[in-house]
Design an enzyme around this catalytic site. Sequence first.
Site, short mmCIF file in Angstrom:
data_model
loop_
_atom_site.label_atom_id
_atom_site.label_comp_id
_atom_site.label_asym_id
_atom_site.label_seq_id
_atom_site.Cartn_x
_atom_site.Cartn_y
_atom_site.Cartn_z
N LYS A 46 7.07 -40.92 -38.47
CA LYS A 46 5.80 -41.61 -38.68
C LYS A 46 4.75 -41.06 -37.71
O LYS A 46 5.10 -40.38 -36.73
CB LYS A 46 6.00 -43.12 -38.45
CG LYS A 46 6.43 -43.47 -37.02
CD LYS A 46 6.87 -44.91 -36.91
CE LYS A 46 7.34 -45.23 -35.48
NZ LYS A 46 8.01 -46.53 -35.39
N TYR A 268 -18.04 -37.73 -13.61
CA TYR A 268 -18.85 -38.91 -14.00
C TYR A 268 -18.56 -40.08 -13.06
O TYR A 268 -17.40 -40.33 -12.71
CB TYR A 268 -18.51 -39.33 -15.42
CG TYR A 268 -19.13 -38.47 -16.50
CD1 TYR A 268 -20.51 -38.41 -16.65
CD2 TYR A 268 -18.33 -37.73 -17.36
CE1 TYR A 268 -21.08 -37.63 -17.64
CE2 TYR A 268 -18.89 -36.96 -18.36
CZ TYR A 268 -20.26 -36.91 -18.50
OH TYR A 268 -20.82 -36.14 -19.49
C1 LIG Z 1 9.26 -46.36 -34.71
C2 LIG Z 1 10.51 -46.99 -35.19
C3 LIG Z 1 11.76 -46.42 -34.87
C4 LIG Z 1 11.92 -45.26 -33.91
O1 LIG Z 1 11.91 -45.75 -32.60
P1 LIG Z 1 12.11 -44.77 -31.34
O2 LIG Z 1 12.10 -45.71 -30.19
O3 LIG Z 1 10.96 -43.85 -31.34
O4 LIG Z 1 13.40 -44.08 -31.52
C5 LIG Z 1 12.89 -46.97 -35.46
N1 LIG Z 1 12.81 -48.04 -36.28
C6 LIG Z 1 11.63 -48.64 -36.58
C7 LIG Z 1 11.61 -49.82 -37.46
C8 LIG Z 1 10.45 -48.14 -36.03
O5 LIG Z 1 9.29 -48.73 -36.31
#
Ligand SMILES: *Cc1c(COP(=O)(O)O)cnc(C)c1O
Length: 388
Positions: A46, A268
Amino acid sequence: MVETTSVEMSAAFGATLTIDLPALQRNYRSLQARLVGGAQCGAVVKADAYGLGALKTAPALYAAGCRDFFVATLNEALALRRCLPAETRIYILNGLLKGAESECAGHDLLPVLNTAGQIERWAAEARRRQRVLPAVVQFDTGMSRFGLSESEVIRLADEHATVRQTIDIRFVMSHLACADEASHKANLYQLARFRTLTSRFPGTRCSLPNSSGIFLGPDFHSDLARPGAALYGLNPIPGKPNPMSRVVTLTARVVQLREVNPGDHVGYGCTYTTRVQARLATVAIGYADGLLRSLGNQGAVYVDGQRLPIVGRISMDGMSVDFGPLCDRAPDDIECVEVIGPHQSVDDLAADAGTIGYEILTALGSRFQRTYIASDETGLRANRECRA
Ligand SMILES: *Cc1c(COP(=O)(O)O)cnc(C)c1O
């Protein structure tokens, strides 16, 4: 030059992000090898594979044996579908949004059904198509975020015989809230709840652990693991040595060196004032590249293995680094600095920024020169063909 820049730097870019696909594959294989009882290892890609490029990393993961890919949105799923062989299973974690039913079914995507309403709409789509549609159903076991509540799970179990006529529940899943804290009592509590709820679905496969969950031990492995972070080299067991290979290297060009006097202000807001005569480097990376502003006067970069502090605020396109300890190096010698690499992990940088590695990675901008280290086995060629 910093020894980490094995990759040719282009003068057209201020900073270079290098993604090591063979290292990604090693991480996938080592997680798969850790799983017991025939559990399969999926991959969470994702958010454009946590900022590293889903269309490049997913084919490499496929070549390493992965067949189950998780994304958050339909849009991410559609992009991935075009780049992966038809036999791959692509799951949409955020569920089935109203209006997504037809595209989901048409492109052979598996929604993670999170509410009774989503189950009903997926069943309606199946009836329209006069075929059984596959899906995952998520149970909430203690995060109060996505998934069916206990009473909804019980209702679904009671109706399973009917639901089966329209929906093929490939997995029931849940997500751990505190897997990165091995001794947190939520872990065993969620596992117990998950077991209680899944026992109402005999014969249905289960999916529970994220990266850190895999390291909680075999009880947590279930039938399908869903690691993301560990694949990309983040440490799944904070506080202990990182068992994963480093996937990301980030180097930034030095664009200017200047001598400053005691009492000179930097950046800044003039939030940093030099105390002694110093040599400052202006480095071509800023918050528009995803380098978080909270690193101003907090973080550091590395040259020759030496830690050099970021001084003053991070600007949009640049930041200042105190090159004090490097006074014996000829200035023109130093072309770039290591922001992420062998001396500073993503997790280290995150700690200085007051955040987690996940946020550092997903914030990585689109302005970098992106270089993928590939091999014959990383599937990059197939991916290129697919994009063309
Ligand atoms: C993002 C996500 C993962 C992966 O988690 P990590 O900690 O990056 O391994 C697994 N399951 C779900 C439902 C997620 O949203």
